[in-house]
Write an enzyme that holds these catalytic residues in place. Structure first.
Site, PDB file in Angstrom:
ATOM      1  N   GLY A 145      39.519 -33.615 -31.851  1.00 62.74           N
ATOM      2  CA  GLY A 145      39.168 -34.974 -31.458  1.00 62.74           C
ATOM      3  C   GLY A 145      40.057 -35.950 -32.193  1.00 62.74           C
ATOM      4  N   GLN A 184      42.026 -44.107 -36.069  1.00 56.22           N
ATOM      5  CA  GLN A 184      42.756 -43.155 -36.919  1.00 56.22           C
ATOM      6  C   GLN A 184      44.275 -43.311 -36.786  1.00 56.22           C
ATOM      7  OE1 GLN A 184      40.175 -39.635 -35.571  1.00 56.22           O
ATOM      8  NE2 GLN A 184      40.623 -39.134 -37.697  1.00 56.22           N
ATOM      9  N   CYS A 223      38.069 -33.721 -40.944  1.00 57.94           N
ATOM     10  CA  CYS A 223      38.531 -34.982 -40.352  1.00 57.94           C
ATOM     11  C   CYS A 223      40.032 -35.072 -40.581  1.00 57.94           C
ATOM     12  CB  CYS A 223      37.821 -36.168 -41.021  1.00 57.94           C
ATOM     13  SG  CYS A 223      38.338 -37.769 -40.357  1.00 57.94           S
ATOM     14  N   LEU A 224      40.756 -35.433 -39.534  1.00 54.52           N
ATOM     15  CA  LEU A 224      42.215 -35.522 -39.673  1.00 54.52           C
ATOM     16  C   LEU A 224      42.621 -36.655 -40.615  1.00 54.52           C
ATOM     17  CD1 LEU A 224      43.209 -34.858 -35.946  1.00 54.52           C
ATOM     18  CD2 LEU A 224      43.292 -33.250 -37.866  1.00 54.52           C
ATOM     19  N   HIS A 254      31.015 -37.501 -34.140  1.00 56.88           N
ATOM     20  CA  HIS A 254      31.979 -37.765 -35.222  1.00 56.88           C
ATOM     21  C   HIS A 254      32.978 -38.841 -34.765  1.00 56.88           C
ATOM     22  CE1 HIS A 254      34.843 -36.104 -38.451  1.00 56.88           C
ATOM     23  NE2 HIS A 254      35.642 -36.847 -37.709  1.00 56.88           N
ATOM     24  N   GLU A 255      33.457 -38.735 -33.515  1.00 58.52           N
ATOM     25  CA  GLU A 255      34.466 -39.690 -33.015  1.00 58.52           C
ATOM     26  C   GLU A 255      33.852 -41.071 -32.802  1.00 58.52           C
ATOM     27  OE1 GLU A 255      37.341 -38.742 -33.409  1.00 58.52           O
ATOM     28  OE2 GLU A 255      36.973 -36.596 -33.499  1.00 58.52           O
ATOM     29  N   HIS A 285      33.669 -42.940 -35.923  1.00 57.04           N
ATOM     30  CA  HIS A 285      34.944 -43.582 -36.302  1.00 57.04           C
ATOM     31  C   HIS A 285      35.037 -44.993 -35.702  1.00 57.04           C
ATOM     32  CE1 HIS A 285      37.433 -40.773 -38.532  1.00 57.04           C
ATOM     33  NE2 HIS A 285      37.247 -39.794 -37.660  1.00 57.04           N
TER      34      HIS A 285
HETATM   35  O1  K1U Z   1      38.217 -37.098 -35.760  1.00 63.12           O
HETATM   36  C1  K1U Z   1      38.882 -36.288 -36.376  1.00 63.12           C
HETATM   37  O2  K1U Z   1      39.240 -36.531 -37.517  1.00 63.12           O
HETATM   38  C2  K1U Z   1      39.230 -34.973 -35.757  1.00 63.12           C
HETATM   39  C3  K1U Z   1      38.353 -33.850 -36.260  1.00 63.12           C
HETATM   40  C4  K1U Z   1      37.165 -33.708 -35.317  1.00 63.12           C
HETATM   41  C5  K1U Z   1      35.997 -32.919 -35.787  1.00 63.12           C
HETATM   42  C6  K1U Z   1      36.120 -31.734 -36.447  1.00 63.12           C
HETATM   43  C7  K1U Z   1      35.000 -31.013 -36.838  1.00 63.12           C
HETATM   44  C8  K1U Z   1      33.755 -31.484 -36.551  1.00 63.12           C
HETATM   45  C9  K1U Z   1      33.645 -32.685 -35.905  1.00 63.12           C
HETATM   46  C10 K1U Z   1      34.752 -33.397 -35.505  1.00 63.12           C
HETATM   47  C11 K1U Z   1      39.176 -32.558 -36.276  1.00 63.12           C
HETATM   48  O3  K1U Z   1      39.638 -32.127 -35.277  1.00 63.12           O
HETATM   49  S1  K1U Z   1      39.410 -31.782 -37.809  1.00 63.12           S
HETATM   50  C12 K1U Z   1      40.334 -30.301 -37.385  1.00 63.12           C
HETATM   51  C13 K1U Z   1      39.507 -29.248 -36.749  1.00 63.12           C
HETATM   52  O4  K1U Z   1      38.290 -29.301 -36.804  1.00 63.12           O
HETATM   53  C14 K1U Z   1      40.150 -28.129 -36.007  1.00 63.12           C
HETATM   54  C15 K1U Z   1      41.508 -27.980 -35.978  1.00 63.12           C
HETATM   55  C16 K1U Z   1      42.079 -26.921 -35.277  1.00 63.12           C
HETATM   56  C17 K1U Z   1      41.296 -26.015 -34.641  1.00 63.12           C
HETATM   57  C18 K1U Z   1      39.923 -26.146 -34.671  1.00 63.12           C
HETATM   58  C19 K1U Z   1      39.347 -27.211 -35.352  1.00 63.12           C
HETATM   59 ZN    ZN Z   2      37.490 -37.801 -38.209  1.00 65.28          ZN
END
Ligand code: K1U
Ligand code: ZN
Length: 173
Positions: free
Chosen positions: A45, A50, A94-95, A136-137, A140
């Site tokens: 996401g 972000q 979270c990225l 989560h999004e 944000h």
């Molecule tokens: O919003 C963001 O920062 C993105 C975030 C979203 C998220 C992750 C976990 C739970 C809720 C929301 C991410 O994508 S973090 C990276 C991640 O979870 C992932 C990366 C590669 C493969 C699978 C998962």
């Molecule tokens: Zn996030």
């Protein structure tokens, strides 16, 4: 085009984002850039703040690479219209807070209404990782991060790690 992802702490990640009015070609390009940035990261996401854009726009794709065809979703002005009483726990990342994970409890199912790239209103129910991700999004867009669900000590420890990371990244140029 891949955009840079802001790292916490950053004032732009704490803002309540502005609603989008009318789906223009520029907003279509922004959504396309966000999907490209999300897949590149990689993530499941991404929310517009972000990448420093304080508009109510999120993108998601929670399909695992070995699960079949990608399912990119673009949601303008997403709103939760119903949340289940039962909760589920997910080890969230979270990225904007790289390499930090923590368990967060959220409603296990939600209904969400949004405007699509077609300019039309859509409503759907989300479950599993899709429900966790969309909440989560949307957080944000309201200036809320997953660490805001943690206790103050854990939140402060993660914030200090991110401040250190940002100093190191700035030094590297
Ligand atoms: O919003 C963001 O920062 C993105 C975030 C979203 C998220 C992750 C976990 C739970 C809720 C929301 C991410 O994508 S973090 C990276 C991640 O979870 C992932 C990366 C590669 C493969 C699978 C998962
Ligand atoms: Zn996030």
């Amino acid at each position: 085009m891949i955009r840079s992802i802001l790292i916490h702490p950053d004032p732009r990640l704490k803002k309540v984002c502005d609603p989008v009015t009318g789906i223009s070609p520029e907003l279509g390009k922004l959504a396309e850039d966000m999907l490209e940035t999300m897949y590149d990261a990689p993530g499941i996401g991404l929310a517009a703040p972000q990448i420093g854009v304080t508009k109510r726009l999120i993108v998601m794709d929670c399909i695992k690479t070995d699960e079949g065809a990608p399912r990119p979703m673009v949601l303008f002005n997403p709103e939760i219209t119903w949340s289940s009483e039962d909760l589920s726990t997910y080890d969230e990342g979270c990225l904007s807070i790289p390499d930090q994970y923590a368990e967060v409890d959220r409603p296990s199912q939600v209904r969400v209404r949004w405007t699509g790239l077609d300019g039309q209103s859509h409503e759907d129910q989300f479950a599993g990782i899709w429900a966790t991700c969309v909440q989560h999004e949307i957080d944000h867009l309201n200036g809320k991060l997953f660490i805001d669900y943690l206790g103050p000590l854990k939140r402060q420890m993660i914030t200090r790690k991110m401040e250190k990371l940002k100093r190191e990244l700035a030094r590297q140029g």
